[in-house]
Design a protein around this motif. Structure first.
Motif, mmCIF file in Angstrom:
data_model
loop_
_atom_site.group_PDB
_atom_site.id
_atom_site.type_symbol
_atom_site.label_atom_id
_atom_site.label_comp_id
_atom_site.label_asym_id
_atom_site.label_seq_id
_atom_site.Cartn_x
_atom_site.Cartn_y
_atom_site.Cartn_z
ATOM 1 N N PRO A 32 1.847 7.686 -7.373
ATOM 2 C CA PRO A 32 1.259 8.864 -8.040
ATOM 3 C C PRO A 32 2.001 10.160 -7.750
ATOM 4 C CG PRO A 32 -0.465 7.503 -7.076
ATOM 5 C CD PRO A 32 0.843 6.953 -6.583
ATOM 6 N N VAL A 33 2.643 10.252 -6.580
ATOM 7 C CA VAL A 33 3.426 11.451 -6.254
ATOM 8 C C VAL A 33 4.569 11.605 -7.250
ATOM 9 C CG1 VAL A 33 4.840 12.595 -4.515
ATOM 10 C CG2 VAL A 33 2.839 11.251 -3.820
ATOM 11 N N ALA A 34 5.293 10.507 -7.493
ATOM 12 C CA ALA A 34 6.402 10.557 -8.449
ATOM 13 C C ALA A 34 5.905 10.853 -9.854
ATOM 14 C CB ALA A 34 7.163 9.229 -8.423
ATOM 15 N N VAL A 35 4.798 10.239 -10.235
ATOM 16 C CA VAL A 35 4.246 10.461 -11.581
ATOM 17 C C VAL A 35 3.845 11.923 -11.768
ATOM 18 C CG1 VAL A 35 2.332 9.885 -13.120
ATOM 19 C CG2 VAL A 35 3.485 8.069 -11.831
ATOM 20 N N ASN A 36 3.226 12.518 -10.770
ATOM 21 C CA ASN A 36 2.821 13.924 -10.874
ATOM 22 C C ASN A 36 4.024 14.855 -10.960
ATOM 23 O OD1 ASN A 36 0.076 13.365 -10.798
ATOM 24 N ND2 ASN A 36 -0.020 13.458 -8.564
ATOM 25 N N ILE A 80 0.838 -1.210 0.000
ATOM 26 C CA ILE A 80 0.000 0.000 0.000
ATOM 27 C C ILE A 80 0.866 1.251 0.000
ATOM 28 C CG2 ILE A 80 -1.606 1.342 1.412
ATOM 29 C CD1 ILE A 80 -2.851 -1.343 2.272
ATOM 30 N N MET A 81 1.946 1.253 0.802
ATOM 31 C CA MET A 81 2.824 2.425 0.839
ATOM 32 C C MET A 81 3.388 2.729 -0.543
ATOM 33 S SD MET A 81 5.014 1.722 4.311
ATOM 34 C CE MET A 81 4.172 1.170 5.796
ATOM 35 N N ILE A 113 12.380 4.309 -5.963
ATOM 36 C CA ILE A 113 12.269 4.056 -4.521
ATOM 37 C C ILE A 113 10.894 3.502 -4.176
ATOM 38 C CG2 ILE A 113 12.259 5.148 -2.246
ATOM 39 C CD1 ILE A 113 14.331 7.148 -3.366
ATOM 40 N N PHE A 114 9.836 4.140 -4.679
ATOM 41 C CA PHE A 114 8.485 3.707 -4.323
ATOM 42 C C PHE A 114 8.134 2.381 -4.995
ATOM 43 C CE2 PHE A 114 7.679 8.533 -4.186
ATOM 44 C CZ PHE A 114 8.301 8.611 -2.954
ATOM 45 N N GLY A 115 8.633 2.189 -6.207
ATOM 46 C CA GLY A 115 8.411 0.903 -6.872
ATOM 47 C C GLY A 115 9.080 -0.240 -6.127
ATOM 48 N N THR A 116 10.292 0.018 -5.638
ATOM 49 C CA THR A 116 10.985 -0.999 -4.848
ATOM 50 C C THR A 116 10.216 -1.312 -3.574
ATOM 51 O OG1 THR A 116 13.130 -0.279 -5.705
ATOM 52 C CG2 THR A 116 13.143 -1.552 -3.660
ATOM 53 N N LEU A 117 9.702 -0.269 -2.916
ATOM 54 C CA LEU A 117 8.925 -0.465 -1.692
ATOM 55 C C LEU A 117 7.705 -1.342 -1.976
ATOM 56 C CD1 LEU A 117 8.917 0.568 1.291
ATOM 57 C CD2 LEU A 117 7.375 2.372 0.529
#
Length: 458
Positions: free
Chosen positions: A176-180, A169-170, A378-382
């Motif tokens: 979306p933050v990175a995409v924006n 979930i994290m 980073i978020f994809g790895t998480l």
């Protein structure tokens, strides 16, 4: 030094000898400074991007002025250094005395943004939202200090199924933050942003696959360096030294004003701190096995108490909850050097970096596309770490694990897609229901308990 020999040659051989203290283990060994310093710098470099990403993302999501974002970054680095020193050096009742680097957890982002942007708390331009966040962080830190001896019992609420769901979930809620960040702008500007972001992402992916040693561990940082070079070549960075803050100046306590205390934001932050305990204890178990200093109940209590003190200090200094950084655990395995004093020196270096508002302002000026490209990695790895953990839970349609994970992720993603989905709920519940991480984690905990009890009591 005693040597073996006959009684004739050694008349006092039968005299009882005092027990010899064992030689210092790897975890307690103090190496020459010429060897410790480069290893400490490497630890800082491995976790630096992760350390600054959280305040940078929070500042961007809340549309804070660059000066306020710089304060968040400076406060984060300063408190990360203190938190690392607490955890590595420690005392009899505080700190695990293990080589654990400390930083702000990514789990805090959604909760912080949800509280700070809630209409219930952000009434005007006097930072009420963030001041409410800091009040919640202080309460969560005090709660963690008091609850530290109960850590091993609280952990029963977070089996691998819940942890895997939470991490997934994290990652999903932050992507979306990175995409924006990348998709900002139109026309030619949009194309430049995409090229900058993809240069960061491609470089980080390439080094993660083909890199070795320090290059593999520094993949994101090197990728950011490449992205900054591309952004500079495209005219997106125009360095100037005018009106820059001083090179050295400590951030004062309560930099954005006195904290504001509310019950529901505090409860939300306590849930987030409990989630960060999972990562801290997991890292302590791994590092304890590496160093021969196992994570006993006493060590876990000291570990969590130090996390609580660091979180309390974070609320005072303008930062957020703290936990151990897993990236540096991997570095311990690669280098084979496990001295806690090296990591303590890295903490001192972080503290020094946190004294520089000049550096924090420079970091806050990083182009959004560069931060977005790093965020994708980073978020994809998480997210994938969470999916990897869920993959061990034998998910089958209809079984308990499948229902817990799927329902919780759906609830969280509903909030990501439509933040006001639960607008019909009471106002006091909004800080929880506007955070996909908190809502998803509470759903996973509750469903896991209820469905497990139902299975045991047909």
């Amino acid at each position: 030094m005693c040597m073996k020999g006959s009684g004739k040659n050694m008349p006092h051989a039968t005299t009882p000898q005092k027990p010899q203290h064992p030689a210092p283990t790897g975890v307690d060994e103090v190496l020459p400074i010429t060897r410790m310093l480069p290893l400490a710098v490497q630890h800082v470099m491995v976790m630096y991007m992760g350390a600054i990403t959280v305040p940078l993302v929070i500042g961007r999501m809340l549309a804070l002025p660059a000066a306020q974002t710089a304060i968040l970054i400076q406060a984060d680095l300063l408190t990360s250094g203190i938190a690392t020193l607490l955890q590595t050096i420690g005392t009899r009742w505080l700190g695990a005395r293990l080589p654990l680097m400390q930083g702000v957890s990514f789990a805090t982002v959604s909760c912080v943004v949800g509280i700070a942007s809630s209409p219930a708390f952000a009434h005007s331009q006097q930072n009420e939202g963030l001041r409410t966040v800091y009040g919640a962080v202080i309460i969560a830190g005090l709660t963690a200090i008091l609850a530290a001896p109960l850590g091993r019992y609280v952990m029963r609420l977070f089996p691998p199924l819940v942890v895997g769901t939470a991490l997934t979930i994290m990652g999903l809620s932050l992507l979306p933050v990175a995409v924006n960040e990348i998709a900002a702008g139109t026309g030619l500007q949009a194309g430049k942003n995409m090229l900058v972001a993809m240069s960061v992402f491609a470089c980080a992916i390439g080094l993660s696959i083909a890199g070795h040693g320090v290059f593999k561990n520094l993949a994101v940082i090197i990728g950011v360096g490449v992205g900054l070079a591309v952004a500079f070549a495209m005219g997106q960075i125009t360095p100037h030294l005018g009106n820059m803050p001083p090179l050295l100046a400590p951030v004062p306590p309560f930099p954005l004003g006195w904290p504001i205390f509310h019950i529901m934001p505090s409860l939300s932050m306590i849930v987030i701190v409990a989630i960060t305990w999972v990562e801290s204890i997991g890292d302590a178990v791994v590092v304890g096995t590496m160093t021969g200093r196992p994570a006993t109940p006493g060590l876990v209590s000291r570990l969590l108490r130090a996390d609580g003190v660091a979180t309390l200090l974070g609320g005072i200094m303008g930062s957020f909850p703290y936990t151990a950084f897993s990236e540096n655990v991997a570095l311990l395995g690669i280098t084979g050097v496990r001295s806690r004093w090296i990591v303590a020196l890295a903490g001192a270096l972080l503290f020094g970096l946190g004294l520089s508002p000049f550096l924090a302002t420079a970091v806050a000026a990083i182009p959004p596309a560069v931060a977005g490209g790093a965020g994708l990695m980073i978020f994809g790895t998480l997210m994938m770490v969470g999916i990897q953990i869920l993959g061990t839970q034998k998910l089958q349609p209809g079984n308990i694990s499948f229902i817990v994970a799927s329902v919780s992720i759906v609830l969280a993603m509903t909030i990501v897609l439509k933040p006001d989905f639960f607008i019909f709920m009471p106002q006091w519940a909004q800080p929880i229901l506007q955070s996909p991480v908190v809502t998803g984690c509470l759903s996973a905990i509750a469903l896991n308990i209820i469905l497990s009890l139902n299975r045991k009591n047909p």
